[in-house]
Enzyme design. Structure first.
Site, short mmCIF file in Angstrom:
data_model
loop_
_atom_site.label_atom_id
_atom_site.label_comp_id
_atom_site.label_asym_id
_atom_site.label_seq_id
_atom_site.Cartn_x
_atom_site.Cartn_y
_atom_site.Cartn_z
N GLU A 59 25.18 -17.16 -74.66
CA GLU A 59 23.79 -17.50 -75.00
C GLU A 59 22.87 -17.30 -73.79
OE1 GLU A 59 23.03 -20.73 -77.86
OE2 GLU A 59 21.65 -21.54 -76.36
N ARG A 102 -10.83 -2.92 -71.55
CA ARG A 102 -11.85 -3.97 -71.46
C ARG A 102 -12.72 -3.72 -70.23
NH1 ARG A 102 -15.13 -7.86 -73.59
NH2 ARG A 102 -15.42 -9.60 -72.14
N GLN A 145 -8.68 -5.10 -58.21
CA GLN A 145 -7.35 -5.29 -57.63
C GLN A 145 -6.71 -6.63 -58.05
OE1 GLN A 145 -6.69 -5.58 -53.27
NE2 GLN A 145 -6.09 -3.44 -53.49
#
Ligand SMILES: Cc1cc2nc3c(=O)[nH]c(=O)nc-3n(C[C@H](O)[C@H](O)[C@H](O)COP(=O)(O)OP(=O)(O)OC[C@H]3O[C@@H](n4cnc5c(N)ncnc54)[C@H](O)[C@@H]3O)c2cc1C
Length: 391
Positions: A245, A271, A282
């Site tokens: 798991e 955008r 940056q």
């Protein structure tokens, strides 16, 4: 060293990604819990695709994948399917419930349970956690008392993934209370067994596509043939499944992170603010680079654990590190993705979903604090302190 998958694994990975995108493409439920019928419909499709029994040997109806191939498949599943809760449910069924039957079941138990659990016809759950015993699994209170050729189970389980839809439960109970590692025993219990009841589904912050509930055992009688492994072998059964798991289940999060990272890079490129794409700043591009680094680092740690598991190396450290690396990267990548989407990030898109789905990942499969304890103990630190905690 070779960082590429072999051709067969690569083909399978691509096929699963396509399948998940095409057939399991719906978004997770935003509120409440998944619709049972829709959940089962998708489960059957995943069964036909070989996903719900991927690591089970072929002679019992599985696909016989090793841990590396299984991780690759889970990563593709998490990438293609935006409902990480659904991928989580499949992985919990497979690694926490089917693996114990594969590793510890008798031939008769394997033939009885595994084929329908691999085909997608039936669903399994694994119940060890209790309201008073989470990290401290050896302190669980559910009792199993032997009475002739059967056992009587009594107790309450909490947070059982898949319980509301499960046909079969792997239940851990104390056969020798206070007996430590050898005090627990694992049982396979069929849904509908008198005395076993499932509570209402929880409403969780994340992984909403995965149904979770309590399981009550009130004088639940099971035959002695329901014991997995042997009486007293429960903690060993549990530890074996957790290695799988903590490694392969968490690969689904790698896929989810990669998907969100790609859409975040695209968003940063389109955008515009101050007349330029926000990705030109940056502060934004470096954040994207750090997200990439988090995903890539976690991926390397996870595949190393899978590689070791595939080679049968007995190691609790690599799966613990994989769990830590992936779950912590998922929270970070989710947070950063929300931030980079600005206000849109809190309106319920993929970024917000990743963040909500990532929160429980630091808790299930043994909390991240307990994983750190496990690794510290392997390094020779903290093992003698009371309450150091092992899970
Ligand atoms: C989405 C989800 C699905 C789950 N699915 C299943 C399932 O299918 N089956 C199942 O049996 N369980 C399942 N669980 C339960 C899960 O395994 C437990 O929640 C987990 O083991 C922690 O137990 P707890 O919640 O009781 O926390 P607690 O053990 O009460 O811990 C609370 C806090 O204390 C810390 N803590 C406890 N002990 C120590 C220690 N010794 N050292 C340092 N810190 C410590 C923990 O790290 C944690 O931060 C699921 C949980 C979630 C969130």
């Amino acid at each position: 060293m070779n960082f590429a998958f072999d051709d067969e694994t690569e083909d399978m990975r691509e096929a699963v990604e396509r399948f998940a995108r095409r057939e399991l493409g719906g978004a997770p439920p935003r509120d409440g819990v998944p619709d049972r019928e829709e959940f089962r419909r998708r489960w059957q499709l995943a069964g036909k695709q070989g996903l719900v029994g991927s690591v089970v040997p072929e002679r019992y109806g599985g696909s016989g994948l090793d841990a590396v191939a299984a991780a690759a498949v889970m990563e593709a599943f998490g990438y293609g399917c935006p409902d990480t809760g659904f991928a989580f449910s499949v992985a919990a069924h497979l690694f926490a419930a089917l693996v114990p039957v594969v590793e510890f079941g008798t031939e008769e138990q394997k033939r009885r349970w595994l084929p329908a659990l691999c085909s997608g016809e039936r669903i399994a759950a694994h119940a060890i956690t209790e309201p008073e015993a989470g990290s401290d699994t050896l302190g669980l209170r559910t009792r199993a008392v032997r009475d002739g050729d059967h056992y009587v189970l009594e107790g309450v389980k909490a947070f059982t993934t898949n319980a509301p839809v499960a046909d079969v439960f792997v239940v851990q109970a104390a056969t020798a209370p206070g007996g430590g590692f050898f005090g627990l025993t694992a049982f396979v219990v069929e849904a509908g067994t008198p005395g076993l009841t499932v509570g209402p589904p929880y409403e969780k912050v994340g992984l909403r596509g995965s149904p979770t509930a309590d399981v009550r055992l009130d004088g639940c009688v099971v035959p002695a043939t329901a014991v997995l492994g042997a009486e007293g072998a429960g903690a060993g059964v549990f530890a074996g499944s957790m290695k799988w798991e903590r490694t392969c289940l968490f690969a689904a999060y790698l896929g989810a992170m990669r998907r969100v990272l790609e859409s975040t890079v695209a968003y940063a490129g389109r955008r515009e603010q101050f007349g330029v794409p926000i990705g030109d700043f940056q502060a934004v591009s470096h954040r994207v680079v750090d997200m990439t680094l988090a995903v890539e680092s976690a991926r390397l740690v996870l595949y190393k654990a899978a590689w070791q598991l595939a080679r049968g190396r007995e190691d609790q450290v690599a799966p613990a590190l994989a769990k830590l690396a992936v779950s912590e990267a998922a929270v970070r990548v989710g947070l950063d993705a929300v931030q980079l989407h600005g206000a849109l990030g809190v309106l319920g898109g993929e970024a917000e979903t990743l963040l909500r789905d990532a929160l429980p990942a630091r808790i299930f499969s043994g909390t991240n604090e307990i994983q750190r304890n496990n690794v510290a103990r392997a390094l020779g630190l903290g093992g003698s302190r009371r309450g150091a905690g092992r899970r």
